[in-house]
Enzyme design. Structure first.
Site, PDB file in Angstrom:
ATOM      1  N   GLY A 149       0.788  -1.227   0.000  1.00  0.00           N
ATOM      2  CA  GLY A 149       0.000   0.000   0.000  1.00  0.00           C
ATOM      3  C   GLY A 149       0.817   1.273   0.000  1.00  0.00           C
ATOM      4  O   GLY A 149       0.258   2.365   0.058  1.00  0.00           O
TER       5      GLY A 149
ATOM      6  N   GLU B 265       4.792  -6.171   2.084  1.00  0.00           N
ATOM      7  CA  GLU B 265       4.491  -6.795   0.792  1.00  0.00           C
ATOM      8  C   GLU B 265       4.044  -5.726  -0.198  1.00  0.00           C
ATOM      9  O   GLU B 265       2.898  -5.695  -0.622  1.00  0.00           O
ATOM     10  CB  GLU B 265       3.437  -7.894   0.961  1.00  0.00           C
TER      11      GLU B 265
ATOM     12  N   GLY C  26       3.783  -3.798  -3.653  1.00  0.00           N
ATOM     13  CA  GLY C  26       3.771  -4.056  -5.085  1.00  0.00           C
ATOM     14  C   GLY C  26       4.058  -2.765  -5.826  1.00  0.00           C
ATOM     15  O   GLY C  26       5.121  -2.558  -6.411  1.00  0.00           O
ATOM     16  N   ARG C  27       3.086  -1.863  -5.733  1.00  0.00           N
ATOM     17  CA  ARG C  27       3.158  -0.599  -6.465  1.00  0.00           C
ATOM     18  C   ARG C  27       4.472   0.161  -6.243  1.00  0.00           C
ATOM     19  O   ARG C  27       5.079   0.658  -7.192  1.00  0.00           O
ATOM     20  CB  ARG C  27       1.999   0.292  -6.004  1.00  0.00           C
TER      21      ARG C  27
ATOM     22  N   ARG D 161      -6.586   1.328 -14.771  1.00  0.00           N
ATOM     23  CA  ARG D 161      -6.704   2.235 -13.611  1.00  0.00           C
ATOM     24  C   ARG D 161      -7.447   3.532 -13.914  1.00  0.00           C
ATOM     25  O   ARG D 161      -8.306   3.938 -13.128  1.00  0.00           O
ATOM     26  CB  ARG D 161      -5.331   2.510 -12.989  1.00  0.00           C
TER      27      ARG D 161
ATOM     28  N   TYR E 100     -10.746   3.561 -11.658  1.00  0.00           N
ATOM     29  CA  TYR E 100     -10.615   4.416 -10.466  1.00  0.00           C
ATOM     30  C   TYR E 100     -10.591   5.901 -10.820  1.00  0.00           C
ATOM     31  O   TYR E 100     -10.410   6.729  -9.935  1.00  0.00           O
ATOM     32  CB  TYR E 100      -9.307   4.148  -9.709  1.00  0.00           C
TER      33      TYR E 100
ATOM     34  N   CYS F 291     -15.699  -0.191 -26.694  1.00  0.00           N
ATOM     35  CA  CYS F 291     -17.040   0.394 -26.713  1.00  0.00           C
ATOM     36  C   CYS F 291     -17.513   0.622 -25.278  1.00  0.00           C
ATOM     37  O   CYS F 291     -18.501   0.043 -24.818  1.00  0.00           O
ATOM     38  CB  CYS F 291     -17.996  -0.516 -27.457  1.00  0.00           C
ATOM     39  N   GLU F 292     -16.748   1.418 -24.579  1.00  0.00           N
ATOM     40  CA  GLU F 292     -17.028   1.791 -23.189  1.00  0.00           C
ATOM     41  C   GLU F 292     -16.496   3.200 -23.051  1.00  0.00           C
ATOM     42  O   GLU F 292     -15.310   3.433 -23.334  1.00  0.00           O
ATOM     43  CB  GLU F 292     -16.264   0.888 -22.222  1.00  0.00           C
TER      44      GLU F 292
HETATM   45  C1  LIG Z   1      -2.633  -5.837  -3.559  1.00  0.00           C
HETATM   46  C2  LIG Z   1      -1.990  -6.310  -2.314  1.00  0.00           C
HETATM   47  C3  LIG Z   1      -0.698  -5.890  -1.965  1.00  0.00           C
HETATM   48  C4  LIG Z   1       0.088  -4.889  -2.754  1.00  0.00           C
HETATM   49  O1  LIG Z   1      -0.497  -3.652  -2.785  1.00  0.00           O
HETATM   50  P1  LIG Z   1       0.321  -2.389  -3.350  1.00  0.00           P
HETATM   51  O2  LIG Z   1      -0.648  -1.276  -3.215  1.00  0.00           O
HETATM   52  O3  LIG Z   1       0.648  -2.713  -4.759  1.00  0.00           O
HETATM   53  O4  LIG Z   1       1.536  -2.231  -2.511  1.00  0.00           O
HETATM   54  C5  LIG Z   1      -0.142  -6.415  -0.821  1.00  0.00           C
HETATM   55  N1  LIG Z   1      -0.806  -7.305  -0.060  1.00  0.00           N
HETATM   56  C6  LIG Z   1      -2.041  -7.736  -0.363  1.00  0.00           C
HETATM   57  C7  LIG Z   1      -2.709  -8.719   0.513  1.00  0.00           C
HETATM   58  C8  LIG Z   1      -2.671  -7.253  -1.495  1.00  0.00           C
HETATM   59  O5  LIG Z   1      -3.907  -7.668  -1.796  1.00  0.00           O
END
Ligand SMILES: *Cc1c(COP(=O)(O)O)cnc(C)c1O
Length: 420
Positions: free
Chosen positions: A230, A271, A273-274, A309, A313, A341-342
């Site tokens: 997150g 954890e 990602g982004r 996205r 969003y 077509c959206e």
């Molecule tokens: C999507 C997700 C992440 C990664 O979220 P980011 O915003 O990309 O950092 C980590 N843990 C869980 C359980 C997720 O569903």
């Protein structure tokens, strides 16, 4: 800044050649940038023995990218069978994978427990009797209920489907302890794209307080605390980046205080990602149509299948027009649109961009996480290829574009009719 100057400096001069060789559209990722961010994260938490980042595979589930993460010493956060397979395909198993599923199926559990296993992160107390066997080590995902969240991608925890409620969390660990689990972890994932480091420090505080309470109630120790992903990135040029150093200082301080008081501290895991890959990818697409009705539209050769996205969003993704710098060019207000077509198939709405000619290359920033991965096939639209700008400057294809044969593959099947 969205896309880094360093990535731009290396990519833009060769982009016409890349287009000529591979064709558009494509996502291209920056190996050097990903490695740099990985090192920065490790450096920020170097004081925490056993610190572990589990890269959230769903953000960019490509083996070439995951191999970079593995080389950085990171594990993987998986929430589906496919993601487990991708991780294990790289030789990653056991404690280097955390499985954070929700609405978990028996097949999910079977996969999680096979092939060297992984850390099981349970989403609910009702899943305990559904475990195929009692693992030695267990983690629960905690949902704190009423609490301020930074934004609404995940939303208010009270309305979020994830995690074990506050009222059930003690009971969850009590049951697992009674059933024979001996190693414990605690997890939460509350924020999404949060750039305020205070929020992540508060999350760590919340989990340490919770760990202290559960430990006292049940006489267990927590081996690790996972503060989730997150972490946010600046999508808009004016966005202030997350202060990683300040976040680490705040979190380190909390863990040190915990260790001083209790004689030990759990390991810190996250954890993201982004944060790891988001800024290190761009979607490259060519302007193919210009339409001037009530508004002006630039039609490009990519669509929502490549990047959802903005459509789902209303997310902002910065756009550069290759070779046309905003200060030096006549500008025009346009919507940048795909061919679905959206009407939400738009990469930008009412955006002031340098005047675009057909054949111009548009670079859509920050597609390195939740970009290609989120793409879909509605309207028969196909997902584009993925390329990697390697650290030695070469460009390699790391996923081909989808073909119509891929799209029609599920129409080849064994006839099966049930008559009554
Ligand atoms: C999507 C997700 C992440 C990664 O979220 P980011 O915003 O990309 O950092 C980590 N843990 C869980 C359980 C997720 O569903």
């Amino acid at each position: 800044m969205p896309m880094s100057e360093n990535f731009k400096k290396r990519l833009f001069p060769i982009l016409q050649d890349i287009k000529a060789h591979f064709g558009t559209p494509f996502h291209i990722y920056d190996e050097a940038g990903i490695i740099e961010t990985g090192h920065a994260l490790k450096e920020a938490f170097s004081a925490r023995a056993g610190f572990m980042e589990y890269y959230a595979v769903k953000a960019l589930p490509n083996p070439a990218i995951m191999a970079i993460m593995k080389n950085l010493g990171f594990g993987f956060d998986c929430s589906s069978i496919a993601e487990l397979m991708l991780s294990r395909g790289l030789g990653v198993t056991g404690e280097d994978i955390i499985f954070t599923s929700n609405n978990t199926t028996p097949a999910d559990f079977a996969a999680a427990f096979s092939d060297g296993g992984c850390i099981i992160n349970l989403d609910d107390i009702s899943l305990i009797p559904k475990l195929p066997r009692i693992p030695e080590r267990i983690c629960f995902r905690y949902n704190p209920g009423a609490r301020r969240t930074g934004n609404d991608i995940i939303g208010n925890p009270v309305e979020a489907k994830y995690g074990v409620s506050h009222d059930q969390i003690i009971e969850a660990y009590r049951r697992m302890k009674q059933l024979g689990a001996t190693r414990f972890g605690l997890h939460t994932m509350l924020a999404s794209n949060e750039r305020n480091h205070i929020y992540m420090v508060e999350t760590a505080q919340m989990l340490l307080d919770l760990a202290r309470w559960i430990s006292a109630e049940l006489g267990i120790r927590f081996e690790f605390i996972n503060i989730g992903g997150g972490l946010g990135i600046p999508y808009r040029p004016e966005d202030i980046p997350l202060d990683l150093a300040a976040m680490a200082r705040g979190i380190n301080h909390l863990f040190d205080a915990y260790a001083e008081k209790h004689g030990y501290a759990p390991k810190l895991c996250m954890e993201s990602g982004r944060y790891m890959t988001g800024p290190h990818g761009v979607l490259v697409t060519e302007a193919i149509n210009y339409k001037d009705i009530y508004r002006k539209y630039i039609g490009v050769d990519a669509c929502m299948s490549a990047l959802m996205r903005p459509g789902i969003y209303g997310a902002y993704h910065h756009i550069d027009v290759l070779g046309k710098y905003p200060q030096k060019f006549p500008m025009e207000r346009v919507d940048v649109v795909g061919s679905l077509c959206e009407n939400n198939d738009k990469f930008a709405v009412d955006r002031f961009l340098p005047k675009i000619d057909m054949g111009d290359i548009l670079v859509i920033h920050d597609t390195g996480a939740h970009g290609h991965a989120m793409g879909f096939n509605y309207n028969g639209k196909l997902r584009p290829q993925e390329l990697l700008l390697t650290k030695n400057g070469s460009v390699e294809r790391i996923r081909r574009e989808e073909t119509l044969a891929d799209y029609f593959a599920t129409l080849t099947f064994e006839k099966d009719v049930m008559t009554f």
